[in-house]
Scaffold this active site. Structure first.
Site, PDB file in Angstrom:
ATOM      1  N   ARG A 170     -17.777 -30.416 -34.013  1.00  0.00           N
ATOM      2  CA  ARG A 170     -17.908 -29.162 -33.476  1.00  0.00           C
ATOM      3  C   ARG A 170     -18.400 -29.437 -32.038  1.00  0.00           C
ATOM      4  NH1 ARG A 170     -20.746 -23.531 -35.376  1.00  0.00           N
ATOM      5  NH2 ARG A 170     -18.583 -23.421 -36.626  1.00  0.00           N
TER       6      ARG A 170
ATOM      7  N   HIS B 295     -10.792 -22.324 -34.025  1.00  0.00           N
ATOM      8  CA  HIS B 295     -11.745 -22.552 -35.067  1.00  0.00           C
ATOM      9  C   HIS B 295     -10.842 -22.438 -36.356  1.00  0.00           C
ATOM     10  CE1 HIS B 295     -15.194 -22.551 -37.547  1.00  0.00           C
ATOM     11  NE2 HIS B 295     -15.811 -21.443 -36.993  1.00  0.00           N
TER      12      HIS B 295
ATOM     13  N   GLN C 285     -12.149 -21.916 -39.937  1.00  0.00           N
ATOM     14  CA  GLN C 285     -12.436 -20.252 -40.508  1.00  0.00           C
ATOM     15  C   GLN C 285     -11.403 -19.781 -40.918  1.00  0.00           C
ATOM     16  OE1 GLN C 285     -15.740 -18.996 -40.131  1.00  0.00           O
ATOM     17  NE2 GLN C 285     -14.817 -17.485 -41.505  1.00  0.00           N
TER      18      GLN C 285
ATOM     19  N   ASP D 209     -15.109 -10.617 -33.791  1.00  0.00           N
ATOM     20  CA  ASP D 209     -16.255 -11.481 -33.473  1.00  0.00           C
ATOM     21  C   ASP D 209     -17.200 -11.231 -32.291  1.00  0.00           C
ATOM     22  OD1 ASP D 209     -17.374 -14.163 -33.386  1.00  0.00           O
ATOM     23  OD2 ASP D 209     -15.637 -15.210 -32.555  1.00  0.00           O
TER      24      ASP D 209
ATOM     25  N   CYS E 250     -16.246 -13.678 -38.860  1.00  0.00           N
ATOM     26  CA  CYS E 250     -16.772 -15.136 -39.167  1.00  0.00           C
ATOM     27  C   CYS E 250     -18.007 -15.461 -39.194  1.00  0.00           C
ATOM     28  CB  CYS E 250     -16.089 -16.086 -38.197  1.00  0.00           C
ATOM     29  SG  CYS E 250     -16.696 -15.691 -36.537  1.00  0.00           S
TER      30      CYS E 250
ATOM     31  N   ARG F 193     -15.869 -20.683 -46.897  1.00  0.00           N
ATOM     32  CA  ARG F 193     -15.811 -21.964 -46.033  1.00  0.00           C
ATOM     33  C   ARG F 193     -16.025 -23.026 -46.911  1.00  0.00           C
ATOM     34  NH1 ARG F 193     -17.132 -21.439 -40.686  1.00  0.00           N
ATOM     35  NH2 ARG F 193     -16.549 -23.691 -40.832  1.00  0.00           N
TER      36      ARG F 193
HETATM   37  N1  NVA Z   1     -16.437 -17.126 -31.208  1.00  0.00           N
HETATM   38  C1  NVA Z   1     -17.909 -17.742 -31.638  1.00  0.00           C
HETATM   39  C2  NVA Z   1     -17.310 -18.227 -33.041  1.00  0.00           C
HETATM   40  C3  NVA Z   1     -18.725 -18.727 -34.189  1.00  0.00           C
HETATM   41  C4  NVA Z   1     -18.438 -19.023 -35.498  1.00  0.00           C
HETATM   42  C5  NVA Z   1     -18.152 -18.796 -30.967  1.00  0.00           C
HETATM   43  O1  NVA Z   1     -17.519 -19.565 -30.439  1.00  0.00           O
HETATM   44  O2  NVA Z   1     -19.365 -18.783 -30.836  1.00  0.00           O
HETATM   45  N1   CP Z   2     -18.429 -18.911 -38.732  1.00  0.00           N
HETATM   46  C1   CP Z   2     -19.090 -19.886 -38.535  1.00  0.00           C
HETATM   47  O1   CP Z   2     -18.488 -21.032 -38.061  1.00  0.00           O
HETATM   48  O2   CP Z   2     -20.413 -20.089 -38.689  1.00  0.00           O
HETATM   49  P1   CP Z   2     -21.477 -21.159 -38.192  1.00  0.00           P
HETATM   50  O3   CP Z   2     -21.283 -20.933 -36.687  1.00  0.00           O
HETATM   51  O4   CP Z   2     -22.571 -20.923 -38.827  1.00  0.00           O
HETATM   52  O5   CP Z   2     -21.092 -22.462 -38.719  1.00  0.00           O
END
Ligand code: NVA
Ligand code: CP
Length: 302
Positions: A104, A131, A134, A219, A259, A287
């Protein structure tokens, strides 16, 4: 070590058939959990987190344990990655000791560079661009609550961000229509839109985009790394909230997904996210199941 490992840096690393296989397998793994089924016994997943996570970390870690393996949490603060060790060296070294790597990070190229130099499968656990994990869970959730999403309409309201890009990919692979309403300046990147052809349509208002849709998704307005833009974005996105009026424009049996983490009162009202059409907690739990199906797909010999 797997010769020519399959990676999952993007949903487009899967064919439509493979995506559907993973969804159905995830549902199966969820409904018939066999503690003796340990296909990854003794295997190790390295999880590199350059950003925060609750769901992604726990679901991968628990999934590996269910399958008889284990997961290592690696933060750049405590590894040489944070001190600038080249990605290609890190990928070669880490992949020589583990069976799979999940990353990540902000830059999508970090994941694709890792994949290029890794001798084991590399999974994208979220980048600023995509992502895909997800979407495995979101689509599993839709299939569970309804049925195949082919030919249905999904509405994305809000930021044209990493989640929106992966929804565009899902629309291409699973053959659904994606209605998008974003404020000016926050559209998804053009290359994603161009690749999707007539699968994706843009609307000026949230209400128009939600009309007769089967699934409403949103989101946060400011993603990880955009915290200093929060105030500015609250103004830009104020007309792009999913609320009762938006859900009323959708089909009566439309679902709501997010998400998570969510900001109630911003991108979605508490009434909707905590209401009867919301499936956010099944979506979050999925997930685990979807990624177990992904790990099995990537790591187990067919
Ligand atoms: N768009 C959000 C998704 C978090 C799971 C981010 O990148 O922070
Ligand atoms: N939705 C998601 O990816 O959650 P986290 O940031 O908690 O992993």
């Amino acid at each position: 070590m797997i010769m020519n490992p399959r990676h999952f840096t993007s949903l487009l690393d899967l064919s439509s058939e493979e995506f559907r296989h993973i969804i159905h397998r995830a549902i199966e793994l969820k409904n018939y959990r066999d503690p003796d089924y340990q296909p990854l016994k003794g295997q190790v997943l390295a999880m590199i987190f350059e950003k925060s996570s609750t769901r992604t970390r726990i679901s991968f870690e628990a999934g590996m344990v269910h399958f008889g393996g284990s997961a290592l949490f690696l933060s750049p603060r405590d590894t040489q990655l944070g001190r600038g060790e080249p990605l290609h060296d890190s990928a070669k070294v880490i992949s020589s000791m583990v069976d799979c790597i999940m990353l990540r990070t902000d830059k999508h190229e970090t994941v694709t560079t890792f994949a290029q130099h890794s001798s084991v499968p590399v999974i994208n656990g979220l980048t600023d661009l995509q992502h895909p994990c997800q979407l495995l869970a979101d689509m599993q959730t839709y299939f569970e609550f309804r049925d195949d999403i082919k030919g249905k309409t999904v509405t994305w309201i809000g930021d044209g961000n990493n989640m929106c890009h992966s929804y565009i990919h899902a629309a291409m692979l699973l053959d659904f229509n994606l209605n998008i309403a974003c404020p000016t300046g926050y559209y998804p990147q053009q290359e994603f839109v161009d690749a999707a052809g007539n699968r994706v349509r843009f609307f000026n208002t949230a209400l128009e985009a939600a009309k007769n849709t089967d699934l409403c998704v949103t989101d946060v307005w400011a993603s990880m790394g955009q915290e200093e833009e929060q105030k500015h974005r609250e103004i830009a996105f104020k007309d792009y909230q999913i609320n009762a009026e938006t859900m009323n424009a959708a089909h009566k049996d439309a679902l709501f997904m997010h998400c998570l983490p969510a900001h109630r009162g911003e991108e979605v009202t508490a009434e909707v996210i905590d209401g009867p059409q919301s499936v956010i907690f099944a979506e979050a739990e999925n997930r685990l199941h979807a990624q177990k199906a992904l790990l099995e797909f990537l790591l187990c010999k067919k």
